[in-house]
Design a protein around this motif. Structure first.
Motif, PDB file in Angstrom:
ATOM      1  N   ARG A  59       0.821  -1.209   0.000  1.00  0.00           N
ATOM      2  CA  ARG A  59       0.000   0.000   0.000  1.00  0.00           C
ATOM      3  C   ARG A  59       0.853   1.256   0.000  1.00  0.00           C
ATOM      4  N   ASP A  60       0.201   2.353  -0.382  1.00  0.00           N
ATOM      5  CA  ASP A  60       0.893   3.643  -0.454  1.00  0.00           C
ATOM      6  C   ASP A  60       1.121   4.228   0.934  1.00  0.00           C
ATOM      7  N   GLU A  61       2.111   5.113   1.006  1.00  0.00           N
ATOM      8  CA  GLU A  61       2.437   5.769   2.270  1.00  0.00           C
ATOM      9  C   GLU A  61       1.510   6.948   2.544  1.00  0.00           C
ATOM     10  N   TYR A  62       1.062   7.618   1.482  1.00  0.00           N
ATOM     11  CA  TYR A  62       0.207   8.798   1.625  1.00  0.00           C
ATOM     12  C   TYR A  62      -1.046   8.649   0.768  1.00  0.00           C
ATOM     13  N   ILE A  63      -2.103   9.290   1.224  1.00  0.00           N
ATOM     14  CA  ILE A  63      -3.344   9.369   0.466  1.00  0.00           C
ATOM     15  C   ILE A  63      -3.597  10.833   0.134  1.00  0.00           C
ATOM     16  N   VAL A  64      -3.927  11.093  -1.129  1.00  0.00           N
ATOM     17  CA  VAL A  64      -4.180  12.451  -1.612  1.00  0.00           C
ATOM     18  C   VAL A  64      -5.673  12.636  -1.856  1.00  0.00           C
ATOM     19  N   PHE A  65      -6.174  13.783  -1.440  1.00  0.00           N
ATOM     20  CA  PHE A  65      -7.536  14.195  -1.759  1.00  0.00           C
ATOM     21  C   PHE A  65      -7.424  15.427  -2.665  1.00  0.00           C
ATOM     22  N   SER A  66      -7.817  15.248  -3.911  1.00  0.00           N
ATOM     23  CA  SER A  66      -7.715  16.326  -4.891  1.00  0.00           C
ATOM     24  C   SER A  66      -9.104  16.785  -5.301  1.00  0.00           C
ATOM     25  N   SER A  67      -9.253  18.081  -5.488  1.00  0.00           N
ATOM     26  CA  SER A  67     -10.514  18.566  -6.030  1.00  0.00           C
ATOM     27  C   SER A  67     -10.699  17.996  -7.430  1.00  0.00           C
ATOM     28  N   GLY A  68     -11.955  17.836  -7.806  1.00  0.00           N
ATOM     29  CA  GLY A  68     -12.262  17.307  -9.130  1.00  0.00           C
ATOM     30  C   GLY A  68     -12.734  18.366 -10.094  1.00  0.00           C
ATOM     31  N   GLY A  69     -12.572  19.652  -9.729  1.00  0.00           N
ATOM     32  CA  GLY A  69     -12.962  20.719 -10.632  1.00  0.00           C
ATOM     33  C   GLY A  69     -14.406  20.618 -11.069  1.00  0.00           C
ATOM     34  N   GLN A  70     -14.620  20.708 -12.381  1.00  0.00           N
ATOM     35  CA  GLN A  70     -15.976  20.784 -12.912  1.00  0.00           C
ATOM     36  C   GLN A  70     -16.743  19.474 -12.781  1.00  0.00           C
ATOM     37  N   SER A  71     -16.096  18.406 -12.369  1.00  0.00           N
ATOM     38  CA  SER A  71     -16.816  17.157 -12.117  1.00  0.00           C
ATOM     39  C   SER A  71     -17.663  17.259 -10.858  1.00  0.00           C
ATOM     40  N   GLY A  72     -17.322  18.217  -9.988  1.00  0.00           N
ATOM     41  CA  GLY A  72     -18.044  18.357  -8.729  1.00  0.00           C
ATOM     42  C   GLY A  72     -17.691  17.289  -7.719  1.00  0.00           C
ATOM     43  N   GLN A  73     -16.602  16.565  -7.949  1.00  0.00           N
ATOM     44  CA  GLN A  73     -16.229  15.450  -7.091  1.00  0.00           C
ATOM     45  C   GLN A  73     -14.878  15.699  -6.429  1.00  0.00           C
ATOM     46  N   VAL A  74     -14.455  14.721  -5.603  1.00  0.00           N
ATOM     47  CA  VAL A  74     -13.119  14.698  -5.023  1.00  0.00           C
ATOM     48  C   VAL A  74     -12.423  13.438  -5.534  1.00  0.00           C
ATOM     49  N   ILE A  75     -11.174  13.579  -5.951  1.00  0.00           N
ATOM     50  CA  ILE A  75     -10.390  12.454  -6.460  1.00  0.00           C
ATOM     51  C   ILE A  75      -9.450  11.987  -5.349  1.00  0.00           C
ATOM     52  N   VAL A  76      -9.382  10.682  -5.144  1.00  0.00           N
ATOM     53  CA  VAL A  76      -8.512  10.108  -4.117  1.00  0.00           C
ATOM     54  C   VAL A  76      -7.459   9.234  -4.804  1.00  0.00           C
ATOM     55  N   TYR A  77      -6.188   9.499  -4.517  1.00  0.00           N
ATOM     56  CA  TYR A  77      -5.143   8.624  -5.071  1.00  0.00           C
ATOM     57  C   TYR A  77      -4.005   8.460  -4.076  1.00  0.00           C
TER      58      TYR A  77
END
Length: 760
Positions: A59-77
């Motif tokens: 598994r990854d060491e960090y989790i990122v929460f990114s805005s999704g802009g015009q999708s109106g969502q949040v992206i997690v990677y």
């Protein structure tokens, strides 16, 4: 299931049960040098790949929460792999998660209505993680909508949106969200000035009637919800407020918000005036707003605020009189204001002015105390002299900061104590924001930086005129920055992101049985196995409702047949009975815009009017087992007054005999032997030390209980020599056994790979 397949499956199960722990795979003969040569890779390429590679099962060491802009969502990677893990639905319906399709999430989206109108679009911009003593605690995530000024609360217990609040004053809001160091307030700044009152005001009255502001949303940690009634806004002049940051440590109680277009220029090519960009970039500096928000909160509590649109507003005159609001000149057209980890400095960079200014919080306080101001703006707000508060002399290394250089498409690394540039690296292309690991906290980690680039141009395979965005991972652990990875993001314009150590997140993998996930409480429509029912009722007005209390479990939906009459309101409540991790079921119904996502333990509701007669199949949308495709049913909508034919019975496709029944029972008994062997292995080891295995065992026990019930029904039918039902129930008994074996074998594999020890 055919008999030949059943005969093949039992030996296969025996083989799996006996042999999952041993054996190896042949090692690929291709050498690293051969791969590098074939693909034209350099040693630098391979080293960069090795730094981002996360082996299967790791598994990854960090989790990122990114805005999704015009999708109106949040992206997690994840970082360093840059693998996308999830899209969190926030302001926009998202069918995979059933968001905006089940009644529970529709209620959340309805909180975001603007002037009574449902808004199914959002432009998410700035996510913020909840903090305790200035450090991320992994409990909540906040995100704003710039287009329709709203703030959403996402609970990281299950990564679901729980609340949307609408700003009653603003008409746009780029500058959000930011949290105080103990998450008692969430800050949201306006962007484009507009009248607070929801009525027409001509642009000719821009300077006198249009306003900006900064809203401080009160957050109740215990309830996990924003409390609008305890929130307030500090009114600001009609400058375009932008990004913000809360103070920390010595600067706690203060906040900082920058602005652009402090010229207060109104364009209008249609009216013969130069455009906005001409008038909004004329001055050499703009203003940073310095706000004593704790003092403002006290004044609101003391009744010093006005009520506008049902919201507490501290007007400019009161804010000035009470020492709440001050201005400081800052570089032209800034985009971002950041408080240093120790809370002693405030750093601002300009987009059109490449200078970066470092302000001393101690000097700001001294200037306020002395009252020696440069003057006042047109609204009477004191302007602190820029030269009086500049620091003259955030990475994990003291005094080291990173700045995005938009025009140059570069990231600059510099020492803000010595005022010295340490390194630069080119990125691709036109960087907006950047993010370091936990860089917004009192204790940044360093290690990696992500450049959130607006353009991708030639970095990826062409997919038409609309290109993906490009997030680039940069290694900042050494003296020089090193580019490791280009990651295309094909979902809106990811504007800003935050990264947290993965081990700070403690998300659930299943809900308590019968759970309303949006309200975080037991659903009144929770249904247990064997208690499914369908009720039809009509009121005195002639309105009729068919209400279904059903369940889902591998591999059937109960009920499998729902009957209604044309014009009936149909309400379907479904509870996922699964207890095993990741055993999600879906529910899609033809022609009714119904799609539910039912995670283990979740109860969700679909509501619609059966306005057309007909046959409407439904099925599970999540591939959940070998018999996923058989997880189906029918909604039968009869015409008004329909009468079934007398004596009509179900047409059977296949007729079964006593011999068929006996063959199936033999298969079932052999399968039980496999189950017993797997159970013996599990119970002979310390399986209770492994929570995942305990959950699998619980689910397997449930499935075995269902098998016992099906066996009893099969034997009862056989006693009556009803070989048709005896065979069908015997097959259902076997289906539950196969699911039990599947769970047991997964548990066995987990124990073997996890190094479980045999109990003596």
């Amino acid at each position: 299931m055919s008999k030949p397949f059943a005969k093949r499956l039992v030996p296969l199960l025996f083989g799996l049960a006996a042999g999952l722990g041993g054996g190896g795979h042949a090692v690929a003969s291709t050498s690293l040098d051969q791969v590098m040569k074939a693909r034209g890779l350099t040693q630098k390429d391979v080293l960069a790949a090795a730094k981002t590679y996360v082996p299967t099962g790791k598994r990854d060491e960090y989790i990122v929460f990114s805005s999704g802009g015009q999708s109106g969502q949040v992206i997690v990677y994840g970082i360093p792999s840059m693998r996308i893990l999830k899209y969190i639905a926030v302001f926009t319906p998202e069918p995979w998660q059933g968001y905006g399709f089940d009644e529970e999430s529709k209620a959340v989206l309805a909180e975001g209505k603007i002037n009574g109108k449902q808004i199914n679009f959002g432009d998410t911009h700035h996510p913020a993680l909840s903090e305790t003593n200035g450090d991320y605690d992994g409990q909540y995530l906040f995100i704003n909508d710039k287009a329709n000024p709203r703030v959403a609360v996402i609970d990281l217990h299950d990564f679901e949106t729980k609340q949307i609040v609408v700003n009653p004053l603003f008409k746009s809001s780029h500058g959000g969200t930011f949290v105080s160091e103990n998450t008692d307030y969430v800050m949201e700044a306006a962007q484009y000035p507009a009248p607070f009152e929801n009525k027409f005001v001509p642009l000719e009255e821009f300077n006198s009637k249009y306003r900006g502001g900064i809203t401080y949303w009160r957050f109740d940690r215990k309830a996990g919800r924003i409390k609008p009634e305890d929130s307030f806004t500090v009114m600001a002049p009609p400058y375009s407020q932008d990004l913000s940051d809360f103070g920390k440590g010595p600067s706690d109680g203060w906040s900082f918000t920058n602005s652009f277009c402090s010229e207060r220029y109104v364009g209008g090519i249609e009216r013969g005036r130069p455009p906005f960009e001409a008038g909004c970039s004329a001055k050499d500096t703009d203003f940073m707003h310095v706000v004593n928000w704790k003092r403002a909160a006290e004044l609101v509590k003391a009744g010093k605020a006005k009520i506008i649109n049902g919201h507490h507003v501290l007007d400019i005159a009161t804010a000035v009189e009470e020492g709440v609001l001050f201005l400081i000149p800052e570089p032209k057209s800034p985009h971002g204001v950041d408080v240093s980890p120790d809370g002693k400095f405030i750093i601002v960079s300009g987009k059109l002015d490449s200078h970066t200014s470092v302000y001393s919080f101690d000097k700001i306080q001294a200037a306020i105390k002395s009252g020696d101001f440069e003057g006042k703006d047109a609204y009477g707000i004191p302007i602190i002299k820029m030269q009086d508060v500049l620091h003259t002399q955030f990475d994990s290394t003291p005094c080291v900061a990173y700045t995005s250089l938009y025009v140059d498409s570069m990231v600059g690394k510099w020492d803000y104590c010595k005022g010295k540039v340490l390194d630069k690296i080119s990125i691709h292309y036109n960087i907006g924001h950047l993010m370091t690991m936990e860089g917004d906290t009192v204790d940044p980690d360093g290690k990696y930086l992500v450049a959130l680039n607006k353009l991708a141009i030639d970095r990826f395979d062409p997919v038409g005129p609309l290109h993906p965005q490009n997030h680039q991972l940069i290694d900042i652990s050494g003296d020089q920055m090193e580019l490791l990875y280009d990651m295309p993001l094909p979902l809106g314009e990811p504007h800003y992101a935050v990264a947290i150590k993965a081990d700070k997140l403690k998300p659930a993998v299943r809900y308590k049985s019968g759970w309303n996930s949006r309200e975080d409480k037991r659903s009144p429509f929770k249904t247990r196995a064997g208690r499914e029912k369908t009720e039809r009722s009509c009121d005195t007005s002639g309105h009729c409702k068919v209400e279904v209390f059903g369940t889902t479990i591998r591999s059937h939906i109960t009920p499998e047949i729902i009957e209604a009459e044309q014009g009936d309101e149909v309400v379907i409540h479904l509870t996922n009975l699964e207890r095993a991790e990741d055993e999600v079921h879906g529910f899609a119904l033809y022609g009714q815009n119904v799609q539910l996502s039912l995670e283990p333990g979740k109860t969700a509701t679909a509501r619609f009017v059966a306005d057309k007669e007909g046959v409407f199949p439904y099925y599970c949308t999540e591939f959940c087992s070998a018999l996923h495709l058989e997880m189906e049913g029918y909604l039968l909508v009869k015409p008004k007054g329909y009468q079934a034919k007398a004596g009509a019975g179900m047409e059977e496709g296949v007729a079964y005999s006593k011999a068929d029944y006996e063959t199936q029972v033999k298969t079932n008994l052999e399968t039980q032997a496999v189950i017993d062997a797997v159970v013996g292995f599990i119970t002979s080891h310390n399986y209770q030390d492994f929570p995942t295995v305990v959950a699998l065992v619980e689910d397997a026990t449930d499935q075995l209980g269902f098998a016992k019930e099906a066996r009893a029904k099969s034997e009862a039918a056989a006693a009556k020599q009803d070989w048709q039902n005896a065979m069908l129930w015997a097959n259902q008994w076997w289906q539950y056994q196969v699911k039990t074996a599947d769970l047991g074998l997964r548990a066995k594999t987990y124990l073997e790979q996890g190094g479980a020890k045999k109990v003596k």
